[in-house]
Scaffold this motif. Sequence first.
Motif, PDB file in Angstrom:
ATOM      1  N   LEU A  58       0.831  -1.199   0.000  1.00  0.00           N
ATOM      2  CA  LEU A  58       0.000   0.000   0.000  1.00  0.00           C
ATOM      3  C   LEU A  58       0.873   1.259   0.000  1.00  0.00           C
ATOM      4  CD1 LEU A  58      -2.806   1.257  -0.027  1.00  0.00           C
ATOM      5  CD2 LEU A  58      -2.754   1.197   2.479  1.00  0.00           C
ATOM      6  N   ALA A  59       1.956   1.241   0.753  1.00  0.00           N
ATOM      7  CA  ALA A  59       2.870   2.389   0.759  1.00  0.00           C
ATOM      8  C   ALA A  59       3.437   2.637  -0.641  1.00  0.00           C
ATOM      9  CB  ALA A  59       4.000   2.161   1.765  1.00  0.00           C
ATOM     10  N   ALA A  60       3.780   1.570  -1.361  1.00  0.00           N
ATOM     11  CA  ALA A  60       4.299   1.710  -2.722  1.00  0.00           C
ATOM     12  C   ALA A  60       3.233   2.276  -3.658  1.00  0.00           C
ATOM     13  CB  ALA A  60       4.798   0.356  -3.233  1.00  0.00           C
ATOM     14  N   LEU A  61       1.986   1.849  -3.494  1.00  0.00           N
ATOM     15  CA  LEU A  61       0.894   2.402  -4.308  1.00  0.00           C
ATOM     16  C   LEU A  61       0.717   3.890  -4.016  1.00  0.00           C
ATOM     17  CD1 LEU A  61      -1.679  -0.517  -3.943  1.00  0.00           C
ATOM     18  CD2 LEU A  61      -0.466   0.142  -6.043  1.00  0.00           C
ATOM     19  N   ARG A  62       0.771   4.257  -2.747  1.00  0.00           N
ATOM     20  CA  ARG A  62       0.624   5.662  -2.357  1.00  0.00           C
ATOM     21  C   ARG A  62       1.778   6.500  -2.896  1.00  0.00           C
ATOM     22  NH1 ARG A  62      -4.135   4.251  -1.931  1.00  0.00           N
ATOM     23  NH2 ARG A  62      -5.171   4.043   0.087  1.00  0.00           N
ATOM     24  N   GLN A  63       2.998   5.928  -2.921  1.00  0.00           N
ATOM     25  CA  GLN A  63       4.155   6.650  -3.462  1.00  0.00           C
ATOM     26  C   GLN A  63       3.988   6.927  -4.951  1.00  0.00           C
ATOM     27  OE1 GLN A  63       7.531   4.226  -2.370  1.00  0.00           O
ATOM     28  NE2 GLN A  63       7.712   5.199  -0.366  1.00  0.00           N
ATOM     29  N   GLN A  64       3.194   6.093  -5.624  1.00  0.00           N
ATOM     30  CA  GLN A  64       2.910   6.313  -7.038  1.00  0.00           C
ATOM     31  C   GLN A  64       1.768   7.303  -7.232  1.00  0.00           C
ATOM     32  OE1 GLN A  64       2.347   2.766  -9.400  1.00  0.00           O
ATOM     33  NE2 GLN A  64       4.114   1.747  -8.501  1.00  0.00           N
ATOM     34  N   GLY A  65       1.242   7.830  -6.138  1.00  0.00           N
ATOM     35  CA  GLY A  65       0.155   8.804  -6.227  1.00  0.00           C
ATOM     36  C   GLY A  65      -1.222   8.191  -6.320  1.00  0.00           C
ATOM     37  N   LEU A  66      -1.331   6.903  -6.065  1.00  0.00           N
ATOM     38  CA  LEU A  66      -2.617   6.213  -6.144  1.00  0.00           C
ATOM     39  C   LEU A  66      -3.315   6.308  -4.790  1.00  0.00           C
ATOM     40  CD1 LEU A  66      -1.283   3.173  -8.128  1.00  0.00           C
ATOM     41  CD2 LEU A  66      -2.677   5.040  -9.028  1.00  0.00           C
ATOM     42  N   GLU A  67      -4.467   6.930  -4.764  1.00  0.00           N
ATOM     43  CA  GLU A  67      -5.176   7.184  -3.513  1.00  0.00           C
ATOM     44  C   GLU A  67      -6.490   6.418  -3.390  1.00  0.00           C
ATOM     45  OE1 GLU A  67      -3.933   8.817  -0.974  1.00  0.00           O
ATOM     46  OE2 GLU A  67      -2.109   9.211  -2.119  1.00  0.00           O
ATOM     47  N   GLN A  68      -6.711   5.417  -4.235  1.00  0.00           N
ATOM     48  CA  GLN A  68      -7.930   4.628  -4.147  1.00  0.00           C
ATOM     49  C   GLN A  68      -8.034   3.974  -2.773  1.00  0.00           C
ATOM     50  OE1 GLN A  68      -5.634   4.444  -6.622  1.00  0.00           O
ATOM     51  NE2 GLN A  68      -6.515   3.669  -8.507  1.00  0.00           N
ATOM     52  N   PRO A  69      -9.269   3.721  -2.319  1.00  0.00           N
ATOM     53  CA  PRO A  69      -9.424   3.011  -1.055  1.00  0.00           C
ATOM     54  C   PRO A  69      -8.800   1.621  -1.147  1.00  0.00           C
ATOM     55  CG  PRO A  69     -11.566   3.530  -2.030  1.00  0.00           C
ATOM     56  CD  PRO A  69     -10.533   4.037  -2.952  1.00  0.00           C
ATOM     57  N   ALA A  70      -8.329   1.135  -0.001  1.00  0.00           N
ATOM     58  CA  ALA A  70      -7.718  -0.191   0.055  1.00  0.00           C
ATOM     59  C   ALA A  70      -8.227  -0.905   1.304  1.00  0.00           C
ATOM     60  CB  ALA A  70      -6.200  -0.081   0.090  1.00  0.00           C
ATOM     61  N   ILE A  71      -8.494  -2.185   1.147  1.00  0.00           N
ATOM     62  CA  ILE A  71      -8.990  -3.019   2.241  1.00  0.00           C
ATOM     63  C   ILE A  71      -7.926  -4.051   2.576  1.00  0.00           C
ATOM     64  CG2 ILE A  71     -10.773  -4.671   2.949  1.00  0.00           C
ATOM     65  CD1 ILE A  71     -12.626  -3.221   0.899  1.00  0.00           C
ATOM     66  N   LEU A  72      -7.585  -4.132   3.848  1.00  0.00           N
ATOM     67  CA  LEU A  72      -6.604  -5.106   4.326  1.00  0.00           C
ATOM     68  C   LEU A  72      -7.331  -6.373   4.746  1.00  0.00           C
ATOM     69  CD1 LEU A  72      -3.642  -5.687   5.159  1.00  0.00           C
ATOM     70  CD2 LEU A  72      -4.251  -4.813   7.427  1.00  0.00           C
ATOM     71  N   ILE A  73      -6.858  -7.514   4.255  1.00  0.00           N
ATOM     72  CA  ILE A  73      -7.420  -8.795   4.679  1.00  0.00           C
ATOM     73  C   ILE A  73      -6.311  -9.609   5.325  1.00  0.00           C
ATOM     74  CG2 ILE A  73      -9.280  -8.829   2.984  1.00  0.00           C
ATOM     75  CD1 ILE A  73      -7.608 -10.786   1.306  1.00  0.00           C
ATOM     76  N   SER A  74      -6.678 -10.411   6.322  1.00  0.00           N
ATOM     77  CA  SER A  74      -5.674 -11.257   6.970  1.00  0.00           C
ATOM     78  C   SER A  74      -6.343 -12.317   7.822  1.00  0.00           C
ATOM     79  CB  SER A  74      -4.745 -10.414   7.843  1.00  0.00           C
ATOM     80  OG  SER A  74      -3.755 -11.253   8.419  1.00  0.00           O
ATOM     81  N   GLY A  75      -5.704 -13.440   7.901  1.00  0.00           N
ATOM     82  CA  GLY A  75      -6.117 -14.504   8.803  1.00  0.00           C
ATOM     83  C   GLY A  75      -5.189 -14.580  10.001  1.00  0.00           C
ATOM     84  N   TRP A  76      -4.256 -13.642  10.088  1.00  0.00           N
ATOM     85  CA  TRP A  76      -3.241 -13.634  11.131  1.00  0.00           C
ATOM     86  C   TRP A  76      -3.433 -12.453  12.065  1.00  0.00           C
ATOM     87  CZ3 TRP A  76      -0.012 -17.727  11.196  1.00  0.00           C
ATOM     88  CH2 TRP A  76       0.103 -18.466  10.018  1.00  0.00           C
ATOM     89  N   ASP A  77      -2.934 -12.589  13.261  1.00  0.00           N
ATOM     90  CA  ASP A  77      -2.805 -11.472  14.186  1.00  0.00           C
ATOM     91  C   ASP A  77      -4.121 -10.712  14.390  1.00  0.00           C
ATOM     92  OD1 ASP A  77      -1.293 -10.123  15.960  1.00  0.00           O
ATOM     93  OD2 ASP A  77      -0.263  -8.881  14.488  1.00  0.00           O
ATOM     94  N   VAL A  78      -5.146 -11.436  14.780  1.00  0.00           N
ATOM     95  CA  VAL A  78      -6.488 -10.906  14.928  1.00  0.00           C
ATOM     96  C   VAL A  78      -6.520  -9.649  15.783  1.00  0.00           C
ATOM     97  CG1 VAL A  78      -8.797 -11.411  15.813  1.00  0.00           C
ATOM     98  CG2 VAL A  78      -7.503 -13.192  14.643  1.00  0.00           C
ATOM     99  N   ASP A  79      -5.831  -9.635  16.904  1.00  0.00           N
ATOM    100  CA  ASP A  79      -5.906  -8.522  17.848  1.00  0.00           C
ATOM    101  C   ASP A  79      -5.372  -7.211  17.295  1.00  0.00           C
ATOM    102  OD1 ASP A  79      -7.072 -10.147  19.757  1.00  0.00           O
ATOM    103  OD2 ASP A  79      -5.139 -10.752  20.586  1.00  0.00           O
TER     104      ASP A  79
END
Length: 130
Positions: A58-79
Motif C-alpha cells: 500500500l505504501a508503494a501504491l501511495r508513493q505512485q500517487g494512487l489514492e484509491q481506497p484499500a482493504i486489508l485482509i488477513s487470517g493472522w494477528d487478529v488482535d
Amino acid sequence: MDDSAAVRQSLALLIGARGFLVDAFLGSADLLAAPDLPGYACFVIDLKLDGPNGSDLLAALRQQGLEQPAILISGWDVDSLERVAVKSGFSAQVQKPMMDNSIVDEILKVLSAADKLIKPAPESKTSSGK
C-alpha cells in the motif's frame, strides 16, 4: 491480492459475481507493474504476501500517487489487524475467513465513503493469477 491461489480465486469469483470487474494478482510486483492501476476503484490486499507485505505494498501504491481506497485482509494477528490497517492507511480491514459477503460489503462501504460512483460492470472478468 492474496498469497493463496485458492483464496485469490475465491475472492475474484465472489466479487465478480456481484458485478465488479476483478483482476487478481499473484504478487506485489505483478500488481505494481500493471499499466492500468489508476483505473482501479479499490484494492483488496492481504497482510501476509510473498515479498513486501500488504502494508509495504500500500505504501508503494501511495508513493505512485494512487489514492484509491484499500482493504486489508488477513487470517493472522487478529488482535492487531485494525491497528495495522489504520497505521498503514487502509480504509477498512476484513478478518479471514470471510463469511458470506463481508468483503463485498466493505468494498461497497469504502467506495461509497470515497464518493465513487458504484456501478457494477455488466460483465465481470476474473483472472486468478496474473
